[in-house]
Design an enzyme around this catalytic site. Structure first.
Site, short mmCIF file in Angstrom:
data_model
loop_
_atom_site.label_atom_id
_atom_site.label_comp_id
_atom_site.label_asym_id
_atom_site.label_seq_id
_atom_site.Cartn_x
_atom_site.Cartn_y
_atom_site.Cartn_z
N ASP A 56 54.02 -17.78 -107.00
CA ASP A 56 54.91 -18.95 -107.14
C ASP A 56 54.31 -19.94 -108.14
OD1 ASP A 56 52.83 -19.92 -105.59
OD2 ASP A 56 54.10 -20.84 -104.07
N SER A 57 53.12 -19.62 -108.68
CA SER A 57 52.59 -20.38 -109.82
C SER A 57 53.54 -20.30 -111.01
CB SER A 57 51.20 -19.86 -110.21
OG SER A 57 51.23 -18.47 -110.43
N ASP A 95 55.45 -13.24 -104.18
CA ASP A 95 55.00 -14.41 -103.42
C ASP A 95 56.18 -15.03 -102.67
OD1 ASP A 95 52.89 -16.00 -102.70
OD2 ASP A 95 52.64 -16.96 -104.66
N LYS A 125 53.21 -11.92 -100.37
CA LYS A 125 52.09 -12.81 -100.06
C LYS A 125 52.63 -14.10 -99.48
CE LYS A 125 49.68 -15.28 -103.22
NZ LYS A 125 49.89 -16.65 -102.69
N GLU A 127 51.15 -18.07 -97.62
CA GLU A 127 50.00 -18.97 -97.47
C GLU A 127 49.85 -19.41 -96.02
OE1 GLU A 127 50.29 -22.27 -100.20
OE2 GLU A 127 50.55 -20.95 -101.93
N GLU A 194 41.14 -19.04 -102.00
CA GLU A 194 41.24 -19.91 -103.18
C GLU A 194 40.47 -21.22 -102.98
OE1 GLU A 194 45.18 -20.44 -104.74
OE2 GLU A 194 44.54 -21.99 -106.15
O1 KIV Z 1 50.94 -18.23 -107.13
C1 KIV Z 1 49.86 -17.77 -107.52
O2 KIV Z 1 49.65 -17.49 -108.71
C2 KIV Z 1 48.81 -17.58 -106.54
C3 KIV Z 1 47.45 -17.20 -107.04
C4 KIV Z 1 46.78 -18.39 -107.61
C5 KIV Z 1 46.64 -16.55 -105.99
O3 KIV Z 1 49.04 -17.74 -105.38
#
Ligand code: KIV
Length: 276
Positions: A56-57, A95, A125, A127, A194
């Site tokens: 989600d970056s 994500d 993924k 969090e 992280e």
């Molecule tokens: O969204 C992302 O890129 C991440 C990584 C920094 C692990 O969660």
């Protein structure tokens, strides 16, 4: 680099979530980068990266948001589809964006299912630790591999009061270890760590059977992840200390655009060989 990789042909078999766990058992380091589009996914896959994280970056490095909080399921589906279309051998991890798994376990499974069914993700993924263990259990029970994410989890930036290294105190380190164990017990196949002290990254890695993937968590983790735009020099914002720049593609792009502008203005482009 092997000739297959240089020529762009990828002869690897598809990498699965169990294969990533097996890499830890063999003591083999795991490489993860973010990818949000078709060409980046192909290039990283050809280079031999094992996991493509559609993070989600995407919100901060590609869509121009100040944080990952505005990223939606539609954004994640759109970008995960683009990465999947590259048909990478690498495992594609989609994500889960903010508020796609926090409301209820049912909603978490449904949204994880969309990333797999509609967008072609091979795993998802999310969090958090103990508070998301129920959602992890439900998603794993649906047959979807789950990667956890602990420490400086960007979706909690408001609660943290900024992007700060986490788990500095002994009590917080014990808590993070318990959270990691809870995620492992809930069925995660790997956990991103992280922005935590390197010694804690190494300790969690020793205590778990599943691999840890570090980003600002030291060399003791089983693997490493970097945001592609950071490592390639494409992101012009402030980057964290843990980023190593492997290229300056931003400078190369600006230079290419500037030369194009100059050529067009001076009528040097197009030439005869570029005209019909
Ligand atoms: O969204 C992302 O890129 C991440 C990584 C920094 C692990 O969660």
């Amino acid at each position: 680099m092997s000739p297959e990789r240089v020529s762009g042909r990828n002869t690897r078999a598809k990498i699965t979530a169990p294969a990533i766990v097996e890499m830890k058992r063999r003591g083999e380091r795991i490489t993860v980068v973010t990818a949000y589009d078709f060409p980046t996914a192909r290039l990283a896959d050809q280079a031999g990266v094992e996991v493509l994280l559609v993070g989600d970056s995407v919100g901060t490095v590609l869509l121009g948001y100040d944080s990952t909080l505005p990223v939606t399921m539609d954004d994640m589906l759109h970008h995960t589809k683009a990465v999947s279309r590259a048909k990478p051998s690498a495992l594609v991890v989609g994500d889960m964006p903010f508020m796609s798994y926090q409301v209820s376990e049912e909603q978490a499974v449904a949204n994880a299912g969309r990333l797999v069914q509609e967008a072609g993700a091979n795993a998802i993924k999310l969090e958090g630790g103990e508070r998301v263990a129920g959602a992890v259990r439900h998603i794993v029970r649906a047959g979807i591999p789950v990667m956890g994410h602990l420490g400086l989890t960007p979706q909690s930036v408001l609660a943290f009061g900024g992007y700060k290294v986490q788990a500095r105190s002994e009590a917080d380190q014990e808590r993070l270890l318990r959270e990691a164990q809870a995620l492992e017990a809930a069925g995660c196949f790997a956990i991103v760590l992280e922005g935590i002290p390197a010694a804690l990254g190494a300790r969690v890695t020793r205590e778990l059977q599943i691999p840890t993937i570090g980003i600002g968590a030291g060399v003791g983790c089983d693997g490493q992840v970097l945001v592609s735009h950071d490592m390639l020099g494409l992101y012009q914002g402030r980057t964290a200390r843990f980023v190593r720049r492997y290229a300056e593609l931003g400078d190369a792009m600006r230079d290419a655009y500037a030369r194009y502008v100059a050529d067009v203005k001076a009528k040097r482009f197009p030439g005869d060989e570029e005209s019909y």
